[in-house]
Structures are given as structure tokens and as C-alpha cells.
Design a protein around this motif. Structure first.
Motif, short mmCIF file in Angstrom:
data_model
loop_
_atom_site.label_atom_id
_atom_site.label_comp_id
_atom_site.label_asym_id
_atom_site.label_seq_id
_atom_site.Cartn_x
_atom_site.Cartn_y
_atom_site.Cartn_z
N LEU A 43 0.82 -1.20 0.00
CA LEU A 43 0.00 0.00 0.00
C LEU A 43 0.86 1.26 0.00
N THR A 44 1.96 1.24 0.74
CA THR A 44 2.88 2.38 0.76
C THR A 44 3.43 2.66 -0.63
N LYS A 45 3.86 1.62 -1.32
CA LYS A 45 4.40 1.79 -2.67
C LYS A 45 3.36 2.37 -3.62
N MET A 46 2.14 1.85 -3.56
CA MET A 46 1.08 2.33 -4.45
C MET A 46 0.70 3.78 -4.13
N ALA A 47 0.57 4.08 -2.86
CA ALA A 47 0.19 5.44 -2.45
C ALA A 47 1.24 6.45 -2.89
N LYS A 48 2.50 6.12 -2.75
CA LYS A 48 3.58 7.02 -3.19
C LYS A 48 3.52 7.23 -4.70
N MET A 49 3.27 6.16 -5.45
CA MET A 49 3.16 6.27 -6.91
C MET A 49 2.02 7.21 -7.30
N LEU A 50 1.00 7.28 -6.47
CA LEU A 50 -0.18 8.10 -6.77
C LEU A 50 -0.14 9.47 -6.10
N GLY A 51 1.02 9.84 -5.56
CA GLY A 51 1.21 11.20 -5.08
C GLY A 51 0.84 11.48 -3.63
N PHE A 52 0.58 10.45 -2.85
CA PHE A 52 0.27 10.66 -1.44
C PHE A 52 1.54 10.80 -0.61
N GLN A 53 1.44 11.57 0.45
CA GLN A 53 2.46 11.54 1.48
C GLN A 53 2.06 10.37 2.38
N VAL A 54 2.99 9.48 2.68
CA VAL A 54 2.66 8.26 3.43
C VAL A 54 3.34 8.27 4.80
N ILE A 55 2.50 8.03 5.81
CA ILE A 55 2.97 7.93 7.19
C ILE A 55 2.58 6.54 7.69
N VAL A 56 3.54 5.78 8.15
CA VAL A 56 3.30 4.44 8.69
C VAL A 56 3.43 4.51 10.20
N VAL A 57 2.42 3.98 10.89
CA VAL A 57 2.38 4.00 12.36
C VAL A 57 2.22 2.57 12.86
N ASP A 58 3.13 2.14 13.72
CA ASP A 58 3.02 0.83 14.35
C ASP A 58 3.97 0.79 15.54
N PRO A 59 3.46 0.49 16.74
CA PRO A 59 4.33 0.46 17.91
C PRO A 59 5.32 -0.70 17.90
N ARG A 60 5.10 -1.66 17.02
CA ARG A 60 5.99 -2.83 16.94
C ARG A 60 7.21 -2.44 16.09
N SER A 61 8.28 -2.05 16.76
CA SER A 61 9.46 -1.51 16.08
C SER A 61 10.12 -2.51 15.14
N MET A 62 9.88 -3.79 15.32
CA MET A 62 10.45 -4.78 14.41
C MET A 62 9.77 -4.72 13.03
N PHE A 63 8.54 -4.18 12.97
CA PHE A 63 7.82 -4.05 11.71
C PHE A 63 7.97 -2.66 11.10
N ALA A 64 7.92 -1.64 11.92
CA ALA A 64 7.94 -0.25 11.45
C ALA A 64 9.38 0.21 11.26
N THR A 65 9.98 -0.19 10.14
CA THR A 65 11.37 0.14 9.86
C THR A 65 11.52 0.72 8.45
N SER A 66 12.57 1.48 8.27
CA SER A 66 12.84 2.05 6.94
C SER A 66 13.28 0.97 5.96
N ILE A 67 13.76 -0.14 6.44
CA ILE A 67 14.13 -1.25 5.54
C ILE A 67 12.88 -1.83 4.90
N ARG A 68 11.83 -1.98 5.70
CA ARG A 68 10.56 -2.52 5.19
C ARG A 68 9.76 -1.47 4.41
N PHE A 69 9.94 -0.19 4.76
CA PHE A 69 9.16 0.89 4.16
C PHE A 69 10.06 2.01 3.61
N PRO A 70 10.89 1.71 2.61
CA PRO A 70 11.80 2.74 2.10
C PRO A 70 11.07 3.90 1.43
N GLU A 71 9.85 3.67 0.94
CA GLU A 71 9.11 4.73 0.26
C GLU A 71 8.34 5.63 1.22
#
Length: 182
Positions: A43-71
Motif C-alpha cells: 500500500l505504501t508503494k502504491m500510495a507514493k506512486m499516486l502522489g500521497f504523502q505516506v505515514i506508517v504507524v506501528d508500535p511494533r518496532s520490528m515491523f515499522a522500519t525504513s528497511i521494510r518501508f523505504p518509500e
């Protein structure tokens, strides 16, 4: 059309008129994704392609990483109640709640309902949705409030895989954007 330059007449103190070109620029619509699972990656990749600013929120730091969400524009490894209020949610925001964890989803939904967010979507089984809706009702939210939540989230395209579910969510967000000017 606010995206095209317009000529505006500006009256001057000496009675003359100054013609000026004005071009209005709006900030990109934001998609706030609560939950950093596999669907959120697509969803992050698609939203960025369509011009959205994307903010990912998750308290589980093992999931919410720049490696998983570079976009992603912003990654917040925090509880929704600890970071969403500071984002000052507004009418051009889409709040996508897809963590599959009631402790994360419930406060995100509350904050979305308390703000003027144009789109709120919730992922989950019918049992999970009903549990969350019952909890929201116990907190004082009405059926009218709950009707603002797209649940099940996404357009019904028979999606089963994470990338297709993300596509169905993106399709519904775009549909709302085009219908309501998200």
C-alpha cells in the motif's frame, strides 16, 4: 480549477488595477497507515506512486522500519494515541487501519472519528470488526459515527493476497478522493 493559474485583479491604492497570475498549490493528500504488515508495504508503494504523502504507524518496532518501508515519508514506531494527535489529521487525510491488533486499531479508529478525516478504513474479519464496533459504541460512538468507517476496507475485487488487498484499498481511497476531493 485550482490547479491552473488564474488571473486575479488587485485594486491598488491609487485606483489602478494590477493583474496578477495566481497559482494555488495544495499539499499532497496524506495516507496514514496504522499497521506495518505485508499489506502496508504494498500500500505504501502504491500510495507514493499516486502522489500521497505516506505515514506508517506501528508500535511494533520490528515491523515499522525504513528497511521494510523505504518509500514511506514518515515511520512512527509509536502507539496511535501517542502520535496521531500531533499529526493534526484533516479532511484530506486517509486513515487506513490494518494492524489486526485491537490494542492498536481501537485508538486509531477513535482518533480518526474525532477528526475530520475523509476516509477511514478498517481491515479485519467480521468478528474483529464487530468487536471493535462494539468497543466504539461502549465509548459513546453512534451508528452514524461508525458508518464513516469503511469496513470491510477496500473495493470488493475478490482479493486474497497482500498485494491485491493493497490494490483494493488504494482503489477505494482513490474512489473517495475523486468523489469527495480527499
Amino acid at each position: 480549477d485550482p490547479s491552473k493559474p488564474q488571473v486575479v485583479e488587485i485594486p491598488l491604492a491609487d485606483g489602478k488595477i494590477l493583474n496578477a497570475f495566481v497559482n494555488i498549490f495544495q499539499p499532497a493528500a496524506r495516507m496514514i497507515i496504522v499497521g506495518a504488515g505485508e499489506i502496508a508495504i504494498y500500500l505504501t508503494k502504491m500510495a507514493k506512486m499516486l502522489g500521497f504523502q505516506v505515514i506508517v504507524v506501528d508500535p511494533r518496532s520490528m515491523f515499522a522500519t525504513s528497511i521494510r518501508f523505504p518509500e514511506a515519508d514518515v515511520i512512527l514506531s509509536k502507539w496511535p494515541q501517542d502520535c496521531l494527535p500531533a499529526l493534526k489529521l484533516h479532511c484530506r487525510d486517509a486513515l487506513v487501519v490494518i494492524s489486526h491488533d485491537e490494542k492498536i486499531d481501537l485508538p486509531a479508529l477513535q482518533i480518526g472519528l474525532e477528526n475530520t478525516v475523509s476516509y477511514i478504513g478498517l481491515l479485519g474479519s467480521q468478528k474483529t470488526r464487530q468487536s471493535l464496533f462494539n468497543a466504539l459504541k461502549e465509548l459513546g460512538y453512534t451508528e452514524t459515527d461508525l458508518a464513516h468507517i469503511h469496513a470491510p476496507i477496500g473495493l470488493d475485487i475478490g482479493s486474497k493476497k497482500a498485494d491485491e488487498i493493497a490494490l483494493s484499498i488504494m482503489g477505494e481511497v482513490i474512489q473517495e478522493k475523486n468523489n469527495k476531493r480527499l
